[in-house]
Design an enzyme around this catalytic site. Structure first.
Site, short mmCIF file in Angstrom:
data_model
loop_
_atom_site.label_atom_id
_atom_site.label_comp_id
_atom_site.label_asym_id
_atom_site.label_seq_id
_atom_site.Cartn_x
_atom_site.Cartn_y
_atom_site.Cartn_z
N HIS A 23 0.86 -1.21 0.00
CA HIS A 23 0.00 0.00 0.00
C HIS A 23 0.88 1.25 0.00
O HIS A 23 1.42 1.64 1.04
CB HIS A 23 -0.91 0.01 1.24
N HIS B 278 1.40 5.41 -1.68
CA HIS B 278 1.02 6.57 -2.48
C HIS B 278 2.29 7.19 -3.04
O HIS B 278 3.11 7.69 -2.28
CB HIS B 278 0.28 7.61 -1.63
N LYS C 273 -9.40 -0.59 -6.10
CA LYS C 273 -9.50 0.05 -4.79
C LYS C 273 -10.87 0.68 -4.60
O LYS C 273 -11.34 1.45 -5.43
CB LYS C 273 -8.41 1.13 -4.70
N HIS D 72 -10.63 0.90 1.49
CA HIS D 72 -10.48 1.93 2.52
C HIS D 72 -11.73 1.80 3.39
O HIS D 72 -12.82 2.22 2.98
CB HIS D 72 -10.37 3.33 1.91
N HIS E 78 -4.87 -0.81 5.77
CA HIS E 78 -4.45 0.01 6.91
C HIS E 78 -5.43 -0.05 8.10
O HIS E 78 -6.01 0.95 8.50
CB HIS E 78 -4.19 1.46 6.51
N ASP F 135 1.16 2.55 3.62
CA ASP F 135 0.32 3.73 3.39
C ASP F 135 1.15 5.01 3.42
O ASP F 135 0.66 6.06 3.85
CB ASP F 135 -0.84 3.81 4.39
#
Ligand code: DOR
Ligand code: ZN
Length: 346
Positions: A14, A16, A100, A137, A175, A248
């Site tokens: 995970h 970004h 996602k 999420h 997460h 994350d």
């Protein structure tokens, strides 16, 4: 006492990476430690088509240091009106590894997310058929639900139902931050797993308000009470293959964090594996780190394990106060602190 650990190269399930200059300046923090990473699609605009996934992957590969052997695994962003054919095409063309689910407005760049889970049932059906994982999420977004209860409510209102309705769908509960999430994942079959971040293993909600507001400890889902942090530490270090590494890492410029309306996200990429090693060491579970970091993730995704190794040594790492990146500064997780572990071959 263990002072040296040799483990298979880990993967980060995970991440970004953003785009443009930020991508160029952050990607190698991840690529230096991890063999592969699941790349979050919450760009502006989000990665909603196979072509966008392909183009983003090309931009990532162009930004990776050529001496590193790093594979970005791309993720499609689910929207209310997504055509299920994108699932089959994205998989068949080898572009998308997963899709996602961002509940609309749950977090950064999620306004194009899903407003009602029923709207994507045809897509979930196709995902179950194609055996392509759903990454979740897991927070409800109604403003009347307390921010600290949003994950637990999501299990009750949404996730439990999805698991029932799609018993063969592979799901990663991303997460996780609560004991309810740990219990839920443990109560389900082998097609349901969860990722756990280094920061949720390390901080509880006090860290956001320690002597004043601490925007660099603000992320979503927000850190919870100590009882939840302890449940996450137990789950991560238990040796259960239902829990694996997903940082994350979410870089935001300092001015976007230190603002009247600061962005959610913790930039932990620079010392992610050292941070996990800290937790596993404190829990006397260093022998469980390799499974969590390097084995359970690829097995869940049906991918081969990495062959090469990293070496972690009990040696101090000084984390900088701030990093000069993308024409701004970013404050990393553990800024100004010393970690007791160092990766010696990365
Ligand atoms: O804290 C977060 N930051 N949580 C998310 O879900 C998104 C991420 C981001 O993109 O900044
Ligand atoms: Zn994220």
């Amino acid at each position: 006492m263990t002072d040296r650990l040799v483990i298979r190269r880990p993967d980060d399930w995970h991440v970004h990476l953003r785009d443009g200059q930020m991508l160029a300046d952050v990607v190698n923090f991840t690529a230096r430690q991890f063999g592969r990473a699941i790349i979050m699609p919450n760009l502006t605009p989000p990665v909603t088509t196979v072509q966008m996934g392909k183009d983003y992957r090309d931009r990532i590969l162009a930004a990776v240091d050529k001496s590193l052997n790093f594979q970005p695994l791309m993720v499609g962003y689910l929207t209310d009106n997504m055509n299920p054919d994108i699932v089959s095409e994205g998989k068949d063309q080898g572009i998308f590894t997963a899709f996602k689910l961002y509940p609309a407005n749950a977090t950064t760049n999620s306004s194009a997310g899903v407003t009602d889970i029923k709207k994507i049932y045809p897509v979930l059906e196709r995902m179950a058929q194609c055996q392509i994982p759903l990454l979740v999420h897991g927070e409800v977004t109604h403003s009347d639900v307390d921010i600290f209860d949003r994950e637990a409510r999501f299990i009750e209102d949404v996730l439990g139902k999805v698991v029932q309705d799609f018993p063969n769908l592979k799901i990663v509960f991303e997460h996780i931050t609560t004991k309810e999430a740990v219990e839920f994942v443990l109560s389900t079959g082998s097609n349901i797993a969860a990722t756990i971040t280094p920061h949720h293993l390390e901080i509880n909600r006090n860290a956001i308000f320690q002597g004043g507001i601490r925007p660099h400890n603000y992320c979503l889902p927000i850190a919870k009470r100590e009882v939840h942090r302890l449940a996450l530490r137990k789950a991560a270090t238990s040796g259960s293959d239902k829990f694996f590494l997903g940082t994350d890492t979410a870089p935001h410029a300092i001015e976007a964090k230190e603002s009247a309306c600061g962005c959610a996200g913790i930039f932990n990429a620079p010392h992610a594996i050292e941070s996990y090693a800290k937790t596993f060491d404190e829990e006397n579970s260093l022998d469980k780190l390799e499974g969590f970091a390097s084995e359970y993730g690829p097995r869940f995704y049906g991918l081969p394990l990495n062959e090469d190794k990293i070496i972690l040594e009990r040696k101090e790492t000084q984390v900088p106060d701030s990093l000069s990146l993308a024409d701004t500064h970013i404050i990393p997780f553990h800024a100004g602190k010393t970690l007791q572990w160092t990766v010696s071959n990365a």
